[in-house]
Design an enzyme around this catalytic site. Structure first.
Site, PDB file in Angstrom:
ATOM      1  N   LYS A 118       0.830  -1.212   0.000  1.00  0.00           N
ATOM      2  CA  LYS A 118       0.000   0.000   0.000  1.00  0.00           C
ATOM      3  C   LYS A 118       0.859   1.255   0.000  1.00  0.00           C
ATOM      4  CE  LYS A 118      -4.339  -1.750   1.862  1.00  0.00           C
ATOM      5  NZ  LYS A 118      -5.344  -1.657   2.941  1.00  0.00           N
ATOM      6  N   LYS A 200      -3.698 -11.888  -7.139  1.00  0.00           N
ATOM      7  CA  LYS A 200      -4.958 -12.027  -6.412  1.00  0.00           C
ATOM      8  C   LYS A 200      -6.040 -11.191  -7.081  1.00  0.00           C
ATOM      9  CE  LYS A 200      -6.579 -10.140  -2.481  1.00  0.00           C
ATOM     10  NZ  LYS A 200      -6.833  -9.647  -1.172  1.00  0.00           N
ATOM     11  N   LYS A 203      -9.960  -5.633  -5.769  1.00  0.00           N
ATOM     12  CA  LYS A 203     -10.854  -4.550  -6.155  1.00  0.00           C
ATOM     13  C   LYS A 203     -10.077  -3.392  -6.755  1.00  0.00           C
ATOM     14  CE  LYS A 203     -11.200  -3.826  -1.215  1.00  0.00           C
ATOM     15  NZ  LYS A 203     -12.126  -3.964  -0.111  1.00  0.00           N
TER      16      LYS A 203
END
Ligand code: TRP
Length: 336
Positions: A118, A200, A203
């Site tokens: 992140k 993965k 979103k």
């Protein structure tokens, strides 16, 4: 008091009310919660405090919070059986996180995979909350004396650090926290992106065509599955090493139909990839479309949803404040 009536093991999980959830979240977390609500004393939170570790649009955060509650209910969570609440409605989360911060090392947090990912993605906003995210998550889990925590495999590291913090605290003082077990889904623990199954399903993927969102309509679902990558072979066989695309589709299919991999392989023996992909799309749509309709119906009943959240927050506060008070006593906070 609370302990004496509690016979079932306690289960805790939470989902962030950020962008639309994917079928990866559904398989990794929500579906497990629904399956376990009879067996466990369940607490399910909407993790809006975690959500603000990356910048959110306030009106959207509010709307998505309620939408997630409606989705939980539409997926089959029963507010009679489990406690559904919004994280920020229970102040104990922030309070315990502060205490746990003093039992967590900066180096440990810097090493967290999700923090590193992140930080790379939001290089202009590597805020303290982003780094502290796992400690807040530990506070969530430990406040409720949670025995089991079903999460997607990507949260395993956060679960491990939660256990470490709990054990550390218990060793310094005396047994205070229940050391939780992570529960990870076996099949389809990690649903891959339809276009790049090595990644993965996320979103926030670069290309949304590889991700099935919980609110995708049937046409979109079918189109995305038709475009999913397979391989130059023509056999529907589970072999994640050599056939990552086909294996990912098989995982999704089995997760949505309850069939085993072997059953699915037999069913698709001799079937071409085109028809196979259509069948996977149909199976996913058959599950999602009714959930979407129910979610929309519930969202129109705001008073009903607010009632559930108010009752949930009250019940959550009872449990959480008891744990927090115990912690404050152990660490020597003067209490009135
Ligand atoms: N970090 C989790 C996620 O992104 C959400 C979460 C917050 C959570 N608190 C939790 C999950 C406590 C399990 C238990 O999916």
């Amino acid at each position: 008091m609370e302990e004496t009536i509690q016979q079932k093991k306690r289960l805790y999980s939470a989902v962030q009310p950020t962008n639309a959830l994917t079928i990866g979240n559904y398989i990794g977390a929500i579906r497990n919660m629904v399956a376990m609500q009879d067996e466990y004393d369940c607490f399910f939170a909407v993790a809006n405090m975690h959500a603000i570790t990356v910048r959110q649009v306030p009106a959207q955060l509010r709307q998505k919070t309620l939408a997630l509650v409606a989705l939980y209910l539409a997926c089959g969570l029963d507010p009679e059986k489990c406690t559904i609440y919004v994280q920020s409605h229970v102040p104990c989360h922030a309070e315990l996180a502060w205490v746990l911060n003093t039992f967590t090392y900066v180096g440990e947090m810097e090493r967290m995979t999700q923090f590193k990912d992140k930080s790379a993605k939001h290089a202009d906003n590597i805020n303290m909350g982003l780094m502290d995210y796992p400690v807040l998550m530990a506070a969530d889990i430990l406040l409720y004396k949670s025995d089991v925590v079903p999460v997607g495999i990507d949260q395993r590291q956060h679960l491990e650090i939660t256990r470490d913090i709990a054990i550390r605290f218990n060793n310094i003082y005396s047994p205070t926290f229940v050391v939780p077990e992570g529960v990870y889904p076996k099949v389809g623990a990690k649903i891959g992106d339809l276009l790049d199954p090595s990644k993965k399903m996320s979103k926030s993927a670069e290309n949304p065509a590889g991700t099935i969102f919980m609110d995708d309509d049937k046409d979109v679902i079918m189109r995305k599955f038709r475009r999913a990558v397979t391989d130059s072979d023509s056999e529907v066989r589970y072999d994640p090493e050599n056939k990552p695309g086909v294996s990912n589709l098989l995982s999704i299919y089995t997760a949505f139909t309850g069939k085993s991999i072997e059953e699915a392989e037999r069913q698709f023996a001799g079937v071409g990839y085109g028809d196979f992909k259509t069948a996977v799309g149909e199976a996913v749509a058959a599950k999602l479309i009714p959930v979407q309709a129910e979610q929309a119906r519930l969202l129109a009943e705001k008073d009903y949803l607010n009632g559930i959240l108010k009752a949930g927050a009250e019940r959550a506060y009872k449990v959480a404040s008891a744990t927090l008070s115990k912690v404050y006593r152990k660490i020597g906070f003067y209490q009135l």
